[in-house]
Design a protein around this motif. Structure first.
Motif, PDB file in Angstrom:
ATOM      1  N   GLY A 200       0.820  -1.207   0.000  1.00  0.00           N
ATOM      2  CA  GLY A 200       0.000   0.000   0.000  1.00  0.00           C
ATOM      3  C   GLY A 200       0.852   1.255   0.000  1.00  0.00           C
ATOM      4  O   GLY A 200       0.538   2.237  -0.688  1.00  0.00           O
ATOM      5  N   LEU A 201       1.933   1.245   0.792  1.00  0.00           N
ATOM      6  CA  LEU A 201       2.839   2.391   0.827  1.00  0.00           C
ATOM      7  C   LEU A 201       3.446   2.652  -0.545  1.00  0.00           C
ATOM      8  O   LEU A 201       3.495   3.784  -1.019  1.00  0.00           O
ATOM      9  CB  LEU A 201       3.947   2.151   1.862  1.00  0.00           C
ATOM     10  CG  LEU A 201       3.536   2.229   3.333  1.00  0.00           C
ATOM     11  CD1 LEU A 201       4.652   1.692   4.220  1.00  0.00           C
ATOM     12  CD2 LEU A 201       3.219   3.665   3.721  1.00  0.00           C
ATOM     13  N   VAL A 202       3.906   1.581  -1.195  1.00  0.00           N
ATOM     14  CA  VAL A 202       4.540   1.730  -2.507  1.00  0.00           C
ATOM     15  C   VAL A 202       3.532   2.211  -3.545  1.00  0.00           C
ATOM     16  O   VAL A 202       3.806   3.134  -4.329  1.00  0.00           O
ATOM     17  CB  VAL A 202       5.178   0.394  -2.945  1.00  0.00           C
ATOM     18  CG1 VAL A 202       5.660   0.478  -4.395  1.00  0.00           C
ATOM     19  CG2 VAL A 202       6.338   0.026  -2.032  1.00  0.00           C
ATOM     20  N   LEU A 203       2.346   1.606  -3.555  1.00  0.00           N
ATOM     21  CA  LEU A 203       1.343   1.972  -4.549  1.00  0.00           C
ATOM     22  C   LEU A 203       0.842   3.403  -4.357  1.00  0.00           C
ATOM     23  O   LEU A 203       0.672   4.144  -5.337  1.00  0.00           O
ATOM     24  CB  LEU A 203       0.163   0.996  -4.478  1.00  0.00           C
ATOM     25  CG  LEU A 203       0.421  -0.409  -5.036  1.00  0.00           C
ATOM     26  CD1 LEU A 203      -0.708  -1.351  -4.649  1.00  0.00           C
ATOM     27  CD2 LEU A 203       0.577  -0.363  -6.555  1.00  0.00           C
ATOM     28  N   GLY A 231       0.794   9.404 -18.745  1.00  0.00           N
ATOM     29  CA  GLY A 231       1.021   9.682 -17.327  1.00  0.00           C
ATOM     30  C   GLY A 231      -0.253   9.604 -16.516  1.00  0.00           C
ATOM     31  O   GLY A 231      -0.283   9.013 -15.426  1.00  0.00           O
ATOM     32  N   PHE A 232      -1.344  10.200 -17.043  1.00  0.00           N
ATOM     33  CA  PHE A 232      -2.625  10.136 -16.329  1.00  0.00           C
ATOM     34  C   PHE A 232      -3.141   8.699 -16.282  1.00  0.00           C
ATOM     35  O   PHE A 232      -3.731   8.274 -15.268  1.00  0.00           O
ATOM     36  CB  PHE A 232      -3.650  11.049 -16.998  1.00  0.00           C
ATOM     37  CG  PHE A 232      -3.430  12.506 -16.715  1.00  0.00           C
ATOM     38  CD1 PHE A 232      -3.427  12.981 -15.413  1.00  0.00           C
ATOM     39  CD2 PHE A 232      -3.223  13.407 -17.750  1.00  0.00           C
ATOM     40  CE1 PHE A 232      -3.211  14.333 -15.140  1.00  0.00           C
ATOM     41  CE2 PHE A 232      -3.019  14.755 -17.484  1.00  0.00           C
ATOM     42  CZ  PHE A 232      -3.013  15.224 -16.187  1.00  0.00           C
ATOM     43  N   ALA A 233      -2.934   7.962 -17.363  1.00  0.00           N
ATOM     44  CA  ALA A 233      -3.361   6.557 -17.375  1.00  0.00           C
ATOM     45  C   ALA A 233      -2.584   5.748 -16.336  1.00  0.00           C
ATOM     46  O   ALA A 233      -3.163   4.931 -15.611  1.00  0.00           O
ATOM     47  CB  ALA A 233      -3.165   5.964 -18.771  1.00  0.00           C
ATOM     48  N   LEU A 238      -2.394   2.897 -11.181  1.00  0.00           N
ATOM     49  CA  LEU A 238      -1.789   2.743  -9.861  1.00  0.00           C
ATOM     50  C   LEU A 238      -2.803   3.023  -8.751  1.00  0.00           C
ATOM     51  O   LEU A 238      -2.843   2.314  -7.733  1.00  0.00           O
ATOM     52  CB  LEU A 238      -0.588   3.674  -9.714  1.00  0.00           C
ATOM     53  CG  LEU A 238       0.654   3.310 -10.530  1.00  0.00           C
ATOM     54  CD1 LEU A 238       1.672   4.457 -10.501  1.00  0.00           C
ATOM     55  CD2 LEU A 238       1.289   2.032  -9.985  1.00  0.00           C
ATOM     56  N   LEU A 239      -3.631   4.046  -8.951  1.00  0.00           N
ATOM     57  CA  LEU A 239      -4.642   4.364  -7.945  1.00  0.00           C
ATOM     58  C   LEU A 239      -5.677   3.249  -7.836  1.00  0.00           C
ATOM     59  O   LEU A 239      -6.072   2.860  -6.723  1.00  0.00           O
ATOM     60  CB  LEU A 239      -5.333   5.680  -8.305  1.00  0.00           C
ATOM     61  CG  LEU A 239      -6.424   6.165  -7.336  1.00  0.00           C
ATOM     62  CD1 LEU A 239      -5.839   6.373  -5.943  1.00  0.00           C
ATOM     63  CD2 LEU A 239      -7.054   7.452  -7.845  1.00  0.00           C
ATOM     64  N   ALA A 240      -6.121   2.727  -8.986  1.00  0.00           N
ATOM     65  CA  ALA A 240      -7.084   1.628  -8.967  1.00  0.00           C
ATOM     66  C   ALA A 240      -6.491   0.386  -8.299  1.00  0.00           C
ATOM     67  O   ALA A 240      -7.173  -0.313  -7.530  1.00  0.00           O
ATOM     68  CB  ALA A 240      -7.530   1.305 -10.397  1.00  0.00           C
ATOM     69  N   THR A 241      -5.228   0.116  -8.580  1.00  0.00           N
ATOM     70  CA  THR A 241      -4.554  -1.030  -7.954  1.00  0.00           C
ATOM     71  C   THR A 241      -4.428  -0.821  -6.447  1.00  0.00           C
ATOM     72  O   THR A 241      -4.631  -1.751  -5.655  1.00  0.00           O
ATOM     73  CB  THR A 241      -3.163  -1.228  -8.569  1.00  0.00           C
ATOM     74  OG1 THR A 241      -3.283  -1.348  -9.993  1.00  0.00           O
ATOM     75  CG2 THR A 241      -2.499  -2.480  -8.016  1.00  0.00           C
ATOM     76  N   PHE A 242      -4.105   0.411  -6.051  1.00  0.00           N
ATOM     77  CA  PHE A 242      -4.019   0.731  -4.625  1.00  0.00           C
ATOM     78  C   PHE A 242      -5.361   0.499  -3.930  1.00  0.00           C
ATOM     79  O   PHE A 242      -5.422  -0.120  -2.857  1.00  0.00           O
ATOM     80  CB  PHE A 242      -3.571   2.181  -4.457  1.00  0.00           C
ATOM     81  CG  PHE A 242      -3.657   2.705  -3.048  1.00  0.00           C
ATOM     82  CD1 PHE A 242      -2.789   2.251  -2.066  1.00  0.00           C
ATOM     83  CD2 PHE A 242      -4.628   3.645  -2.704  1.00  0.00           C
ATOM     84  CE1 PHE A 242      -2.869   2.719  -0.763  1.00  0.00           C
ATOM     85  CE2 PHE A 242      -4.713   4.127  -1.405  1.00  0.00           C
ATOM     86  CZ  PHE A 242      -3.838   3.663  -0.436  1.00  0.00           C
ATOM     87  N   ILE A 243      -6.449   0.979  -4.534  1.00  0.00           N
ATOM     88  CA  ILE A 243      -7.771   0.805  -3.946  1.00  0.00           C
ATOM     89  C   ILE A 243      -8.128  -0.676  -3.842  1.00  0.00           C
ATOM     90  O   ILE A 243      -8.632  -1.148  -2.808  1.00  0.00           O
ATOM     91  CB  ILE A 243      -8.821   1.563  -4.772  1.00  0.00           C
ATOM     92  CG1 ILE A 243      -8.589   3.078  -4.657  1.00  0.00           C
ATOM     93  CG2 ILE A 243     -10.237   1.217  -4.319  1.00  0.00           C
ATOM     94  CD1 ILE A 243      -9.456   3.903  -5.592  1.00  0.00           C
ATOM     95  N   ALA A 244      -7.857  -1.424  -4.919  1.00  0.00           N
ATOM     96  CA  ALA A 244      -8.163  -2.860  -4.897  1.00  0.00           C
ATOM     97  C   ALA A 244      -7.371  -3.578  -3.805  1.00  0.00           C
ATOM     98  O   ALA A 244      -7.909  -4.438  -3.095  1.00  0.00           O
ATOM     99  CB  ALA A 244      -7.862  -3.469  -6.266  1.00  0.00           C
TER     100      ALA A 244
END
Length: 522
Positions: A200-203, A231-233, A238-244
């Motif tokens: 989570g920290l890394v993501l 870049g936005f993609a 990364l944000l979606a992966t973090f949330i998951a």
């Protein structure tokens, strides 16, 4: 024997640290022209002297908030003050743009450690809602005033000392804050903190870094350029992966369910929009003061005082009103007040008196204070005392994201309209190479006009000056009106979705060492 901490000293220590961080966001800006002359910094290097700080701050703030919750907020705050002070001193000793960029990046890391710790410590010392709201109001006042007085202090220093003074001046702030924190502030941590959520920290760090880096670079590359879209993609993935990941891990870095609480998520959105509009406005109004009005750096900073003063006053007033009348009413009213001030300021011209502009800034400063401080109180009231570090970090992340977006988006809108309108209205006798240079900035265009006048071409100089001035006001007006529209949308959303008052929150355990405070939360 446990003793109640001296709350006034605790408050002074934490407010000084918060003030210093926000002072640094603008104090360096006034030194940029000097860095061009003395260090031969390019435009790209100037941008990164400013943006390296924002990038590192945004990338590490969530991780720093979690670190404070787990290891102890006071220790993290002291470490941040040490890192920030040392990097500021190193920046003052720098001899090249690259060295300044590196120093600013490390200062941003120090700021990421400091800022969430100040707010989370504050909410763990001031636990009753009314006193917490008052303390957060003062914290909000210190942050708003820090941003606004940065150009004043920086301009004063540059008139008397070298550019390095704007870096050295921050060192005493860090030193005094560290001493006060060491002796006056109790530490606190989450006694049930789990092991670090390393993925989570890394993501989270990678997602924020990708997002802020892309926002910073998009105005130069183009918002629809391939690298910008990529870049936005990447940031989105990364944000979606973090949330998951956070939804499935047993002990997450950030409990995603917090965003179901509208006191948390809607207030975070209000903070983002407020700082988007504030920093976008400061960017273009600074150009207006320096190039269209001819004010120097110090004079420009002084003329931003109405924003600072009213932000300070209404931050304290706003949190009191939120407790009495409800957060929804105060935040929505604040955003309407901000929009009125911005709309009024957008009508400015070369002949507009400063008193008229100052009157519009009274509305702007009042809107900032009435919105940001009550929204912050709402955010911090939605998280438990044990998780205050992460809650504070989210609040800080929304501020820095909004501020960075504001400068990038409002600046891009202004710059593109200015260049387009100038290209359409330049006198036909202006050579192509001069026209291209004039389109880069209004300051460059005025400089070229002055040189043309000095070389015996007054009519051409006057035509270029008038065309650049008209193009500036076209870009200025449209850019500020975009901020008005976004702020009004935010006001409507705040009026609809932000709850007026918090529900009752059960008390949760929190470990406090040093002078003891009660963990009770209303």
């Amino acid at each position: 024997m446990n003793q109640e901490p001296e709350k006034p000293m605790v408050l002074v220590a934490l407010l000084l640290a918060a003030f210093m961080i926000n002072l640094d966001t603008t104090i360096v800006n006034v030194a940029l022209p000097t860095l061009v002359r003395e260090l031969h910094a390019s435009t790209v290097q100037l941008e990164w002297i400013v943006d390296a700080y924002n990038l590192m701050f945004a990338a590490f703030v969530l991780a720093a908030g979690n670190l404070g919750d787990r290891l102890g907020r006071k220790g993290v705050l002291l470490a941040g003050l040490l890192v920030f002070g040392a990097a500021s001193f190193a920046g003052g000793l720098g001899n090249s743009p690259g060295e300044l960029i590196a120093a600013r990046a490390v200062m941003g890391l120090g700021a990421a450690l400091i800022f969430p710790a100040t707010l989370s410590l504050l909410t763990n010392v001031f636990t009753e809602r009314r006193e917490r709201a008052r303390a957060i109001g003062l914290w909000g006042a210190s942050t708003g005033v820090g941003i606004a007085v940065g150009p004043i202090i920086g301009g004063w220093l540059l008139e008397r000392f070298s550019w390095s003074s704007v870096f050295f001046a921050l060192v005493p702030f860090a030193a005094v804050a560290a001493v006060l924190v060491a002796f006056a502030v109790p530490t606190s941590r989450d006694p049930e903190a789990p092991p670090a959520d390393r993925p989570g920290l890394v993501l989270s760090t990678a997602a924020m870094a990708a997002l802020i880096y892309t926002i910073i670079e998009a105005p130069n590359r183009g918002w629809a350029a391939g690298l910008s879209l990529a870049g936005f993609a990447l940031a989105g993935v990364l944000l979606a992966t973090f949330i998951a990941w956070e939804r499935r891990v047993r002990e997450p870095l950030l409990d995603i369910r917090l965003f179901r609480n509208l006191r948390f998520s809607a207030a975070s959105g209000a903070v983002t929009i407020t700082f988007f509009s504030l920093m976008g406005f400061i960017f273009v109004i600074t150009l207006y003061f320096q190039f269209l009005k001819g004010y120097g750096p110090l004079s420009t900073g002084v003329r931003l005082l109405p924003v600072a003063v009213l932000t300070g006053i209404t931050s304290v007033l706003g949190t009191r009103l939120a407790v009495r009348r409800g957060t929804k009413l105060v935040v929505a009213s604040g955003m309407v007040c901000l929009a009125i001030g911005l709309a009024w300021a957008s009508t400015s011209s070369t002949s507009t008196s400063y008193l008229t502009i100052a009157a519009s800034m009274v509305f702007i400063g009042s809107g900032i204070g009435l919105t940001s401080a009550p929204a912050t109180e709402s955010i911090m009231g939605a998280v438990s005392a044990a998780k205050a570090g992460v809650g504070s970090a989210v609040n800080d992340a929304t501020r820095i994201t909004g501020a960075t977006l504001g400068v990038a988006v409002i600046g891009s809108i202004y710059a593109s309209i200015y260049a387009s309108r100038l290209a359409d209205s330049l006198p036909a006798a202006v050579p192509g190479s001069i026209a291209d240079s004039a389109q880069r900035s209004v300051g460059t265009a005025f400089g070229i006009a002055a040189r043309l006048d000095a070389t015996g071409r007054p009519r051409l100089a006057q035509g270029l000056h008038e065309a650049a001035s008209n193009a500036f006001f076209d870009g200025f007006q449209i850019a500020v009106l975009v901020a008005v529209a976004i702020t009004l949308v935010g006001a409507v959303a705040a009026a609809i979705v932000i709850p007026s008052q918090p529900p009752e929150v059960a008390c949760e355990p929190i470990e406090i060492s040093g002078p003891q405070v009660s963990p009770q939360r209303p």
